[in-house]
Design a protein around this motif. Structure first.
Motif, PDB file in Angstrom:
ATOM      1  N   VAL A  29       6.223  -4.777 -11.063  1.00 24.99           N
ATOM      2  CA  VAL A  29       5.592  -5.779 -10.194  1.00 24.99           C
ATOM      3  C   VAL A  29       5.914  -7.176 -10.699  1.00 24.99           C
ATOM      4  O   VAL A  29       6.323  -8.060  -9.933  1.00 24.99           O
ATOM      5  CB  VAL A  29       4.061  -5.558 -10.118  1.00 24.99           C
ATOM      6  CG1 VAL A  29       3.356  -6.780  -9.543  1.00 24.99           C
ATOM      7  CG2 VAL A  29       3.735  -4.331  -9.296  1.00 24.99           C
ATOM      8  N   LYS A  30       5.740  -7.387 -11.996  1.00 27.93           N
ATOM      9  CA  LYS A  30       6.018  -8.712 -12.570  1.00 27.93           C
ATOM     10  C   LYS A  30       7.495  -9.073 -12.431  1.00 27.93           C
ATOM     11  O   LYS A  30       7.841 -10.222 -12.143  1.00 27.93           O
ATOM     12  CB  LYS A  30       5.575  -8.774 -14.041  1.00 27.93           C
ATOM     13  CG  LYS A  30       4.084  -8.757 -14.204  1.00 27.93           C
ATOM     14  CD  LYS A  30       3.479  -9.894 -13.429  1.00 27.93           C
ATOM     15  CE  LYS A  30       1.978  -9.884 -13.413  1.00 27.93           C
ATOM     16  NZ  LYS A  30       1.429 -10.842 -12.451  1.00 27.93           N
ATOM     17  N   THR A  31       8.379  -8.104 -12.626  1.00 28.13           N
ATOM     18  CA  THR A  31       9.817  -8.352 -12.471  1.00 28.13           C
ATOM     19  C   THR A  31      10.144  -8.747 -11.038  1.00 28.13           C
ATOM     20  O   THR A  31      10.876  -9.712 -10.798  1.00 28.13           O
ATOM     21  CB  THR A  31      10.629  -7.109 -12.882  1.00 28.13           C
ATOM     22  OG1 THR A  31      10.351  -6.830 -14.258  1.00 28.13           O
ATOM     23  CG2 THR A  31      12.114  -7.326 -12.680  1.00 28.13           C
ATOM     24  N   LEU A  32       9.610  -8.012 -10.078  1.00 29.56           N
ATOM     25  CA  LEU A  32       9.855  -8.335  -8.672  1.00 29.56           C
ATOM     26  C   LEU A  32       9.294  -9.707  -8.302  1.00 29.56           C
ATOM     27  O   LEU A  32       9.918 -10.463  -7.559  1.00 29.56           O
ATOM     28  CB  LEU A  32       9.274  -7.253  -7.762  1.00 29.56           C
ATOM     29  CG  LEU A  32      10.025  -5.920  -7.758  1.00 29.56           C
ATOM     30  CD1 LEU A  32       9.238  -4.867  -6.994  1.00 29.56           C
ATOM     31  CD2 LEU A  32      11.413  -6.091  -7.166  1.00 29.56           C
ATOM     32  N   GLU A  33       8.122 -10.027  -8.810  1.00 33.12           N
ATOM     33  CA  GLU A  33       7.529 -11.336  -8.515  1.00 33.12           C
ATOM     34  C   GLU A  33       8.394 -12.479  -9.044  1.00 33.12           C
ATOM     35  O   GLU A  33       8.474 -13.534  -8.428  1.00 33.12           O
ATOM     36  CB  GLU A  33       6.116 -11.437  -9.103  1.00 33.12           C
ATOM     37  CG  GLU A  33       5.096 -10.616  -8.350  1.00 33.12           C
ATOM     38  CD  GLU A  33       3.715 -10.662  -8.966  1.00 33.12           C
ATOM     39  OE1 GLU A  33       2.752 -10.345  -8.241  1.00 33.12           O
ATOM     40  OE2 GLU A  33       3.577 -10.996 -10.169  1.00 33.12           O
ATOM     41  N   ALA A  40       5.595 -13.097   3.394  1.00 33.66           N
ATOM     42  CA  ALA A  40       4.261 -12.602   3.721  1.00 33.66           C
ATOM     43  C   ALA A  40       4.407 -11.422   4.691  1.00 33.66           C
ATOM     44  O   ALA A  40       5.300 -11.435   5.519  1.00 33.66           O
ATOM     45  CB  ALA A  40       3.432 -13.708   4.352  1.00 33.66           C
ATOM     46  N   PRO A  41       3.638 -10.414   4.622  1.00 37.42           N
ATOM     47  CA  PRO A  41       2.547 -10.173   3.694  1.00 37.42           C
ATOM     48  C   PRO A  41       2.981  -9.431   2.421  1.00 37.42           C
ATOM     49  O   PRO A  41       2.148  -9.123   1.584  1.00 37.42           O
ATOM     50  CB  PRO A  41       1.580  -9.319   4.512  1.00 37.42           C
ATOM     51  CG  PRO A  41       2.474  -8.474   5.366  1.00 37.42           C
ATOM     52  CD  PRO A  41       3.653  -9.378   5.693  1.00 37.42           C
ATOM     53  N   ALA A  42       4.274  -9.150   2.263  1.00 37.92           N
ATOM     54  CA  ALA A  42       4.745  -8.389   1.101  1.00 37.92           C
ATOM     55  C   ALA A  42       4.390  -9.091  -0.208  1.00 37.92           C
ATOM     56  O   ALA A  42       4.056  -8.430  -1.198  1.00 37.92           O
ATOM     57  CB  ALA A  42       6.250  -8.147   1.187  1.00 37.92           C
ATOM     58  N   GLU A  47       1.059  -8.902  -5.167  1.00 33.64           N
ATOM     59  CA  GLU A  47      -0.001  -9.496  -5.986  1.00 33.64           C
ATOM     60  C   GLU A  47      -1.183  -8.537  -6.125  1.00 33.64           C
ATOM     61  O   GLU A  47      -1.747  -8.378  -7.215  1.00 33.64           O
ATOM     62  CB  GLU A  47      -0.456 -10.806  -5.332  1.00 33.64           C
ATOM     63  CG  GLU A  47      -1.487 -11.578  -6.120  1.00 33.64           C
ATOM     64  CD  GLU A  47      -1.877 -12.861  -5.392  1.00 33.64           C
ATOM     65  OE1 GLU A  47      -3.097 -13.090  -5.247  1.00 33.64           O
ATOM     66  OE2 GLU A  47      -0.978 -13.612  -4.971  1.00 33.64           O
ATOM     67  N   MET A  48      -1.527  -7.858  -5.037  1.00 32.25           N
ATOM     68  CA  MET A  48      -2.629  -6.899  -5.062  1.00 32.25           C
ATOM     69  C   MET A  48      -2.306  -5.703  -5.955  1.00 32.25           C
ATOM     70  O   MET A  48      -3.172  -5.208  -6.683  1.00 32.25           O
ATOM     71  CB  MET A  48      -2.965  -6.441  -3.643  1.00 32.25           C
ATOM     72  CG  MET A  48      -3.582  -7.545  -2.791  1.00 32.25           C
ATOM     73  SD  MET A  48      -3.679  -7.140  -1.034  1.00 32.25           S
ATOM     74  CE  MET A  48      -4.789  -5.765  -1.038  1.00 32.25           C
ATOM     75  N   ILE A  49      -1.057  -5.236  -5.904  1.00 32.81           N
ATOM     76  CA  ILE A  49      -0.635  -4.117  -6.767  1.00 32.81           C
ATOM     77  C   ILE A  49      -0.721  -4.530  -8.232  1.00 32.81           C
ATOM     78  O   ILE A  49      -1.204  -3.767  -9.079  1.00 32.81           O
ATOM     79  CB  ILE A  49       0.786  -3.640  -6.395  1.00 32.81           C
ATOM     80  CG1 ILE A  49       0.796  -2.998  -5.009  1.00 32.81           C
ATOM     81  CG2 ILE A  49       1.320  -2.650  -7.435  1.00 32.81           C
ATOM     82  CD1 ILE A  49       2.183  -2.764  -4.442  1.00 32.81           C
ATOM     83  N   GLY A  50      -0.280  -5.736  -8.551  1.00 29.45           N
ATOM     84  CA  GLY A  50      -0.358  -6.229  -9.927  1.00 29.45           C
ATOM     85  C   GLY A  50      -1.792  -6.323 -10.413  1.00 29.45           C
ATOM     86  O   GLY A  50      -2.115  -5.906 -11.528  1.00 29.45           O
TER      87      GLY A  50
END
Length: 193
Positions: A29-33, A40-42, A47-50
């Motif tokens: 998740v952090k890597t993708l961010e 939006a909304p992805a 962020e919610m998954i993280g």
């Protein structure tokens, strides 16, 4: 080994084993961010998954601590912390928390007690149906109020409907402190040495 000790060891092992795939999820998740520009909304979903993966890690920490305490294998890492800072950390994490008073420095397992104080305050808010609580620090004691009659057994860890509160009571007790209720005030007493 008793059945309780075996079960506690099994819970501890399960917590340890679940941490690896959970860390993988959080890492991706952090890597993708950082590397992918999501629309939006992805972006919000990521962020919610993280946030959910961090919350799951905290729950695993709580379960693991409870299992170690129950199995008699809790080996706290003592460090010094000011009791007023513990109350302020709860205030930073939660909405509707007023803090006052003056603290003292105690030697305790900061991670367990810091999480524990926040969990007890959150439990008072959540299970009391309250929008705000106050935490008054008096040296080694932190008074949380109001505690409603409906939330009292949950906050004291007797009615097992809040993992954080139940583990907090056990951890504070294992460290030589106590959690008690008088009227509408929950008193968290931390061991002074």
């Amino acid at each position: 080994m008793s059945d309780d000790a075996s079960f506690a060891k099994l819970v501890s092992l399960a917590c340890h084993d679940v941490r690896t795939p959970l860390a993988t999820v959080h890492g991706f998740v952090k890597t993708l961010e950082r590397t992918v520009e999501l629309e939006a909304p992805a972006d919000r979903y990521m962020e919610m998954i993280g946030a959910a993966s961090l919350q799951m890690a905290e729950l695993l920490d709580e379960l693991s601590l409870a299992a170690r305490i129950e199995a008699g294998r809790y080996d706290p890492a003592f460090r010094e912390v000011d009791t007023l800072d513990l109350a302020r950390h709860a205030q930073e994490r939660l909405d509707g928390v007023a803090v006052s008073g003056s603290g003292v420095v105690v030697s305790t397992d900061i991670d367990a007690v810091d999480r524990g104080v926040s969990a007890l305050v959150q439990c008072a808010l959540r299970h009391g149906g309250l929008e705000s609580v106050s935490v008054v620090v008096r040296g080694t004691e932190l008074d949380v109020s109001p505690i409603t009659p409906a939330s009292a057994p949950v906050v004291l860890g007797r009615d097992l409907r809040d993992l954080g509160a139940a583990v907090a009571v056990r951890a504070i007790d294992a460290l030589g402190g106590s959690v008690s209720l008088e009227g509408e005030t929950l008193t968290i007493r931390l061991a002074s040495s």
